[in-house]
Design a protein around this motif. Structure first.
Motif, PDB file in Angstrom:
ATOM      1  N   PRO A 270       4.337 -15.520 -43.272  1.00 22.57           N
ATOM      2  CA  PRO A 270       4.507 -16.157 -41.639  1.00 22.57           C
ATOM      3  C   PRO A 270       6.027 -16.722 -41.525  1.00 22.57           C
ATOM      4  CG  PRO A 270       2.618 -16.960 -42.685  1.00 22.57           C
ATOM      5  CD  PRO A 270       3.203 -16.287 -44.115  1.00 22.57           C
ATOM      6  N   VAL A 271       6.413 -16.181 -40.421  1.00 17.35           N
ATOM      7  CA  VAL A 271       7.917 -16.810 -39.853  1.00 17.35           C
ATOM      8  C   VAL A 271       7.855 -18.371 -39.668  1.00 17.35           C
ATOM      9  CG1 VAL A 271       9.543 -16.542 -38.237  1.00 17.35           C
ATOM     10  CG2 VAL A 271       8.292 -14.439 -38.774  1.00 17.35           C
ATOM     11  N   PRO A 272       8.787 -19.118 -40.211  1.00 15.94           N
ATOM     12  CA  PRO A 272       8.737 -20.218 -39.949  1.00 15.94           C
ATOM     13  C   PRO A 272       9.207 -20.634 -38.393  1.00 15.94           C
ATOM     14  CG  PRO A 272      10.283 -19.814 -41.820  1.00 15.94           C
ATOM     15  CD  PRO A 272       9.752 -18.556 -41.397  1.00 15.94           C
ATOM     16  N   GLN A 273       8.549 -21.856 -38.097  1.00 20.25           N
ATOM     17  CA  GLN A 273       8.387 -22.063 -36.682  1.00 20.25           C
ATOM     18  C   GLN A 273       9.644 -22.187 -35.922  1.00 20.25           C
ATOM     19  OE1 GLN A 273       6.028 -25.588 -35.979  1.00 20.25           O
ATOM     20  NE2 GLN A 273       7.717 -26.753 -36.215  1.00 20.25           N
ATOM     21  N   GLU A 274      10.746 -22.832 -36.711  1.00 19.03           N
ATOM     22  CA  GLU A 274      11.967 -22.877 -36.121  1.00 19.03           C
ATOM     23  C   GLU A 274      12.844 -21.541 -35.886  1.00 19.03           C
ATOM     24  OE1 GLU A 274      10.879 -24.395 -38.879  1.00 19.03           O
ATOM     25  OE2 GLU A 274      10.756 -26.507 -38.309  1.00 19.03           O
ATOM     26  N   LEU A 275      12.431 -20.439 -36.687  1.00 17.72           N
ATOM     27  CA  LEU A 275      13.126 -19.247 -36.322  1.00 17.72           C
ATOM     28  C   LEU A 275      12.417 -18.493 -35.373  1.00 17.72           C
ATOM     29  CD1 LEU A 275      13.626 -17.976 -40.331  1.00 17.72           C
ATOM     30  CD2 LEU A 275      15.101 -19.201 -38.727  1.00 17.72           C
ATOM     31  N   ASP A 276      11.150 -18.624 -35.450  1.00 19.00           N
ATOM     32  CA  ASP A 276      10.377 -18.039 -34.493  1.00 19.00           C
ATOM     33  C   ASP A 276      10.808 -18.599 -33.042  1.00 19.00           C
ATOM     34  OD1 ASP A 276       8.644 -15.793 -34.494  1.00 19.00           O
ATOM     35  OD2 ASP A 276       6.815 -16.915 -34.781  1.00 19.00           O
ATOM     36  N   ALA A 277      10.840 -19.873 -32.787  1.00 24.13           N
ATOM     37  CA  ALA A 277      11.339 -20.357 -31.639  1.00 24.13           C
ATOM     38  C   ALA A 277      12.439 -19.931 -31.196  1.00 24.13           C
ATOM     39  CB  ALA A 277      11.086 -21.871 -31.757  1.00 24.13           C
TER      40      ALA A 277
END
Length: 349
Positions: A270-277
């Protein structure tokens, strides 16, 4: 009346006496008719549908790539703005299918023209056969696609326009094709029905399943822009997943991928939420600058997460699970972009 016509036709041919010892020449046997099997028809249909969907993706992604060259950082390059294939671009039985369904042969043909590119402005058309570039003959037969790329690549880097000779029908003409600066990401269709898309730093792949789920060009653009943003921001390397995701793209871009690799998460984390955002933030700017309506982005991603939650391991949300966090960033970014548009400020993230 029919009998009379047949007799009249026969009497019009006079018998010529043959010299002794001579034989009457025999006509060459007619070639055996090609038997088109159900498997061949299926292959032709598969290739035709793939090409039609890929052409649709070119239409959708064109403004994202061309209108955002300044935001693509080191990934912006000069491009000619067209793709070319021959029958050997498809493996095995699909080579014959490409010849029968698409008219591909030994010569490379223009298979797609990026709208708004130098190739489109110069009048290059789908179906044009590539003969030469800058008076250098272009390859034919197996591996022509790869060999042509090796010839064209250095030339594009050194010229503002290239003289390309094409055969269109029975006419041969030279077309001067200006290069176009654009985000240099290859965009491919994945031949699988899982609802997903992938980016490995250089390429973007959207699956057939995601295309069918998204349905509209606008929704497909949301997905493509998000993966383009991941590539621009270098997230595949940051998360050390470029090799794993690249392997998935290599598999799914084939006509008959190994679907066993789609069992579970296929090793993709899963992509970390900070990178995804961060990718969502940049993607919305890419979309707005390309002329897409970003107001519908929230609803699309919410619908996707609702129908395909993280428990669907080969689906999009399993790789991008921070839906609530992402939606909050999307709402703030849409408001930020709308405020800049209202104030006539540059759309720069």
């Amino acid at each position: 009346m029919t009998a009379m016509l047949l007799l009249s036709a026969c009497s019009a041919f006079k018998t010529v006496p043959q010299a002794p010892g001579t034989s009457v020449p025999r006509a060459a046997p007619a070639p055996e008719p090609v038997v088109v099997t159900a498997r061949m028809l299926e292959a032709r249909d598969t290739v035709s549908r793939m090409v039609a969907t890929q052409e649709r993706l070119y239409q959708i992604v064109a403004p994202l790539l061309i209108n955002n060259a300044d935001l693509c950082r080191t990934h912006a390059h000069e491009l000619l703005g067209f793709t070319a294939k021959n029958k050997y671009s498809y493996p095995g039985e699909y080579a014959d299918a490409a010849q029968a369904a698409l008219g591909y042969g030994e010569q490379l043909q223009v298979s797609g023209v990026l709208p708004g590119s130098g190739a489109a402005r110069a009048g290059l058309r789908k179906g044009d056969e590539l003969v030469s570039v800058e008076a250098q003959a272009l390859p034919t037969g197996p591996n022509a696609e790869t060999q042509a790329a090796r010839i064209l690549g250095p030339l594009v880097g050194r010229h503002s326009a290239l003289s390309i000779t094409v055969r269109r029908g029975s006419a041969v003409r030279a077309i001067t094709v200006p290069v176009t600066r654009a985000c240099a990401f290859k965009v491919d269709l994945g031949n699988s029905d899982n609802i997903n898309s992938y980016s490995d730093g250089q390429r973007v792949l959207i699956t057939r399943g995601m295309v069918n789920f998204a349905q509209s060009d606008e929704a497909i653009a949301f997905v493509l822009a998000k993966d383009i943003a991941h590539n621009v921001l270098g997230h595949a390397n940051t998360t050390r997943q470029a090799y794993t995701v690249g392997g998935m793209i290599d598999n799914l871009v084939t006509v008959r991928p190994d679907t066993s690799l789609l069992i579970g998460s296929a090793g993709i984390k899963p992509v970390p939420q900070e990178l995804d955002a961060a990718a969502d933030y940049l993607a919305l700017y890419l979309l707005a600058r390309a002329g897409y309506n970003i107001e519908h982005a929230h609803a699309f991603w919410q619908r996707l997460a609702g129908q395909y939650p993280p428990t669907v391991l080969n689906g999009y949300t399993a790789i991008h699970p921070a839906t609530s966090y992402r939606l909050g960033v999307i709402d703030k970014t849409v408001a930020e972009i709308r405020a800049k548009q209202a104030a006539r400020k540059p759309l720069l993230p």
